[in-house]
Structure formats: C-alpha cells, structure tokens
Motif scaffolding. Structure first.
Motif, PDB file in Angstrom:
ATOM      1  N   LEU A  12     -25.216  82.626 140.853  1.00  0.00           N
ATOM      2  CA  LEU A  12     -24.499  83.325 141.927  1.00  0.00           C
ATOM      3  C   LEU A  12     -23.176  82.622 142.247  1.00  0.00           C
ATOM      4  CD1 LEU A  12     -24.613  85.755 143.807  1.00  0.00           C
ATOM      5  CD2 LEU A  12     -25.775  84.351 145.497  1.00  0.00           C
ATOM      6  N   GLY A  31     -20.795  83.487 139.535  1.00  0.00           N
ATOM      7  CA  GLY A  31     -20.456  84.915 139.659  1.00  0.00           C
ATOM      8  C   GLY A  31     -19.425  85.161 140.750  1.00  0.00           C
ATOM      9  N   ILE A  32     -19.643  84.544 141.925  1.00  0.00           N
ATOM     10  CA  ILE A  32     -18.698  84.727 143.044  1.00  0.00           C
ATOM     11  C   ILE A  32     -17.367  84.050 142.703  1.00  0.00           C
ATOM     12  CG2 ILE A  32     -18.242  84.255 145.480  1.00  0.00           C
ATOM     13  CD1 ILE A  32     -21.298  84.372 145.948  1.00  0.00           C
ATOM     14  N   GLN A  89     -16.012  83.294 139.844  1.00  0.00           N
ATOM     15  CA  GLN A  89     -15.275  83.939 138.744  1.00  0.00           C
ATOM     16  C   GLN A  89     -15.112  85.440 138.951  1.00  0.00           C
ATOM     17  OE1 GLN A  89     -13.806  82.407 136.391  1.00  0.00           O
ATOM     18  NE2 GLN A  89     -14.833  80.482 135.996  1.00  0.00           N
ATOM     19  N   LYS A  90     -15.660  85.946 140.060  1.00  0.00           N
ATOM     20  CA  LYS A  90     -15.670  87.400 140.325  1.00  0.00           C
ATOM     21  C   LYS A  90     -16.245  88.151 139.118  1.00  0.00           C
ATOM     22  CE  LYS A  90     -12.406  88.153 143.934  1.00  0.00           C
ATOM     23  NZ  LYS A  90     -11.235  88.862 144.384  1.00  0.00           N
ATOM     24  N   PHE A  91     -17.356  87.646 138.612  1.00  0.00           N
ATOM     25  CA  PHE A  91     -18.001  88.235 137.440  1.00  0.00           C
ATOM     26  C   PHE A  91     -19.290  88.930 137.900  1.00  0.00           C
ATOM     27  CE2 PHE A  91     -20.501  87.391 133.365  1.00  0.00           C
ATOM     28  CZ  PHE A  91     -19.939  88.472 132.707  1.00  0.00           C
ATOM     29  N   LYS A  92     -19.165  90.273 138.015  1.00  0.00           N
ATOM     30  CA  LYS A  92     -20.244  91.072 138.609  1.00  0.00           C
ATOM     31  C   LYS A  92     -21.616  90.877 137.957  1.00  0.00           C
ATOM     32  CE  LYS A  92     -18.079  94.790 141.131  1.00  0.00           C
ATOM     33  NZ  LYS A  92     -17.544  96.139 141.035  1.00  0.00           N
ATOM     34  N   PRO A  93     -21.714  90.859 136.599  1.00  0.00           N
ATOM     35  CA  PRO A  93     -23.054  90.700 136.010  1.00  0.00           C
ATOM     36  C   PRO A  93     -23.781  89.442 136.500  1.00  0.00           C
ATOM     37  CG  PRO A  93     -21.489  91.372 134.337  1.00  0.00           C
ATOM     38  CD  PRO A  93     -20.689  91.099 135.570  1.00  0.00           C
ATOM     39  N   ILE A 104     -23.168  87.940 139.474  1.00  0.00           N
ATOM     40  CA  ILE A 104     -23.464  88.145 140.905  1.00  0.00           C
ATOM     41  C   ILE A 104     -24.776  88.930 141.012  1.00  0.00           C
ATOM     42  CG2 ILE A 104     -22.703  89.255 143.060  1.00  0.00           C
ATOM     43  CD1 ILE A 104     -19.814  88.714 142.209  1.00  0.00           C
ATOM     44  N   ILE A 105     -24.860  90.008 140.216  1.00  0.00           N
ATOM     45  CA  ILE A 105     -26.079  90.836 140.234  1.00  0.00           C
ATOM     46  C   ILE A 105     -27.277  90.004 139.765  1.00  0.00           C
ATOM     47  CG2 ILE A 105     -27.190  92.891 139.222  1.00  0.00           C
ATOM     48  CD1 ILE A 105     -24.271  94.089 139.077  1.00  0.00           C
ATOM     49  N   THR A 145     -31.947  88.741 132.985  1.00  0.00           N
ATOM     50  CA  THR A 145     -30.930  89.322 133.876  1.00  0.00           C
ATOM     51  C   THR A 145     -29.906  88.284 134.349  1.00  0.00           C
ATOM     52  OG1 THR A 145     -32.426  89.036 135.753  1.00  0.00           O
ATOM     53  CG2 THR A 145     -32.392  91.192 134.718  1.00  0.00           C
ATOM     54  N   PRO A 192     -25.546  88.767 131.152  1.00  0.00           N
ATOM     55  CA  PRO A 192     -24.152  88.334 131.378  1.00  0.00           C
ATOM     56  C   PRO A 192     -23.561  87.627 130.154  1.00  0.00           C
ATOM     57  CG  PRO A 192     -25.506  87.735 133.256  1.00  0.00           C
ATOM     58  CD  PRO A 192     -26.440  88.212 132.195  1.00  0.00           C
TER      59      PRO A 192
END
Lengths: 225, 97
Positions: free
Chosen positions: A163, A166-167, A169-173, A175-176, A206, A211
C-alpha cells in the motif's frame, strides 16, 4: 525573471541546477505529530508498567489515550496539509508511510481484541474448552486462550509495503492489492488456519503477481518504443 | 545531428518553472512566484503556456476563501523536460570537443 530572455545552453543548465537546488531542502516537519504520539504512547506504557509493578489500578485502560490521540492527529494533519505551499516527493512518501502505519495499528488493535474470542469459539466448535485450575484450592474455571494467528499477521505485513508503494508511486494495482490484503487480514481473524493459508496465497497473487505482471508489461512496452 | 531545443522550454521563466516542478510533487503558484522572483502576471501567462502544451496540470481551488492554484508536472511534461536536458547535454558535449 524574464519570460523570453534568450538563454545559452550553459545558462539553461545553470538555471535548471539553481532551481532544483532552491527546492532541495523544502521538507520541514513541524514535529507536532511526533510529540503528540511520543507523549501518548510514553504515558500509556509507563502507566501500564507502574500499575503492574506497584500493583494498583487507575480504573480504566490507559491505552485508550492512544486511540483518543487520533482526533488531534487528524486535525493537525489537515491543518499542516492546508498550510503546505509545496509537496516534495519525500513528504508524499512519508505521508504514505504514516497513513499505512496508522491503518495497521488500527488493524492490530482490532486483531488483539477479537483473537481471544475467536480461538475460544473454534474450541467450542470442536467440543473442547480450556480450564484453568488453581493449585492451592483445586478450583477450575473457564479460560479463553489467545492463540496468535501467524498467517493473519503475515497478511498485515504483506499489506504495508504494497500500500505504501502504491500510494507513493500512484500505482493503482498496488493500492488495490494493499487494500485487499487488509480485507483478507480482517477475514482471516475469523477463519481457521487452513483458510488463512488460502488467503495468504490469494494475497500473493493480488498483492504482487498481478501488479508485477502489469509492471512487466509496461516495461516491455517501454523497451520496444 | 542535434535535436532542436524545445521552444516551449527554451525560455527563462518557463524553464525555471519546469525545473522547480521536476524536483517536487506539486507546488502552489505563490511558492513558484517566490522562488522564480517573477511577477504574478508574467508567471500566470507562462504557466498557461505550459498548461496548453500539456506539460503541467493546474488545479484551482479555494482555501480559506482565497483562490489557490497548484501546479504539477504531467508525464508528458516529464518526458519533454528529460528530452530537453538530453539535447542540452549534446550541445554542451559538442562545444567541449
């Protein structure tokens, strides 16, 4: 500074260096949050120790002040965020680290509160219970064990770097993937080890595999261009 | 063969804005003005040009009843800046040899 001043190549390079240097040391942490948490956790820990060591009770769980400290922390974070004129990449990452830490502490508190009851329920389903016998009187009473679920805690650990990355790097996969991992963690608090293992496997897919495949695809596309 | 220097970036104030934004995630208009020593009017025009080129993203909102403008580089802007620096290096290396 003039808009259309003709620059030589050397001047351009000097200007780029100068501007980057100007913003290099932008990061200024006020320290308010650290003081608040240091005080809350310090008081709670030392009071807990004192109660056990000198055998007295203050009548309530002192660790509740750590939960109460969340309220001023939210206010401080919003106020400091509003006053920021510039957000460096370092600050954005630090924000992500502390957000994930706060979320994980909340999850861990939840885990510590439910795990004892869940273990007890599993034992009841197996028609068994633990009894505690006092050696001097021979008296027995029900004992609710607190068996740590290592595979649940692994899920909590899996979620943290994913997480944060993800936050940051603004990488949605990711974050999800990270959020899903927290969901698996909550579910795993109520399931047996067999299903915890299943969720560990799903989390691997996941959290990292999907990712990772997306990143690989982007990397290969970038290489071809 | 030298690459032509991007005319959008080969201007003092626009290059200063881009160089500042490459080093941070986002910055307020007032912060950029302070660091570049530009006038608000001049900076506003240059920011608009960078926005029209798709190099920066401009977000306008209200903070305590005052308008607040925040700027950040777009992926296209980062690519353009990197290409500009690469071209600059080529020119400088050629000058040295």
């Amino acid at each position: 500074m003039e808009e259309d001043k003709k620059l030589t190549e050397q001047e351009s390079l000097e200007l780029i260096t100068e501007m980057i240097h100007k913003v290099k040391n932008t990061y200024h942490e006020s320290g308010t949050g650290a003081i608040l948490w240091g005080t809350a956790v310090g008081i709670a820990g030392l009071t807990s120790f004192a109660q056990r060591h000198w055998n007295f009770s203050i009548g309530f769980d002192i660790w509740l002040i750590v939960l109460v400290a969340f309220i001023p922390q939210i206010y401080i974070s919003i106020r400091e965020g509003k006053n920021r004129k510039v957000v460096s990449y370092q600050e954005a990452y630090m924000d992500a680290v502390w957000l994930v830490f706060g979320l994980s502490i909340f999850m861990l508190t939840f885990y510590l509160n439910v795990i004892s009851g869940v273990t007890d329920n599993f034992m009841k389903q197996d028609d068994s219970e633990l009894l505690l016998r006092t050696l001097t009187t021979g008296e027995t009473r029900h004992y609710a064990p607190s068996v740590p679920s290592g595979y649940s805690l692994l899920l909590l650990l899996f979620a943290m770097p994913t997480l944060t990355t993800g936050i940051g790097q603004k990488f949605k996969p990711m974050i999800i993937g990270g959020i899903l991992c927290y969901v698996y963690f909550i579910i795993s608090c109520f399931t047996s080890t067999k299903y915890d293992l299943l969720m560990n496997g799903i989390a691997g897919i996941t959290n990292w595999l999907i990712p990772g495949l997306i990143l690989r695809d982007r990397y290969l596309k970038g290489k071809r261009c | 063969m030298f690459k032509e220097l991007d005319p959008i970036l080969h201007s003092q104030l626009r290059l200063a804005v881009m160089s500042l934004l490459i080093a941070v995630k986002e910055a307020e208009f007032t912060y950029i003005r302070e660091k570049t020593n530009a006038t608000a009017g001049n900076l506003s025009v240059q920011v608009q040009k960078l926005k029209e080129a798709g190099y920066i993203e401009v977000t306008k909102q209200f903070k305590d009843n005052y308008p607040q403008t925040t700027c950040k580089l777009t992926p296209h802007g980062i690519e353009a800046f990197e290409a500009y620096v690469k071209a600059l290096q080529q020119y400088l290396q050629a000058g040295q040899s």
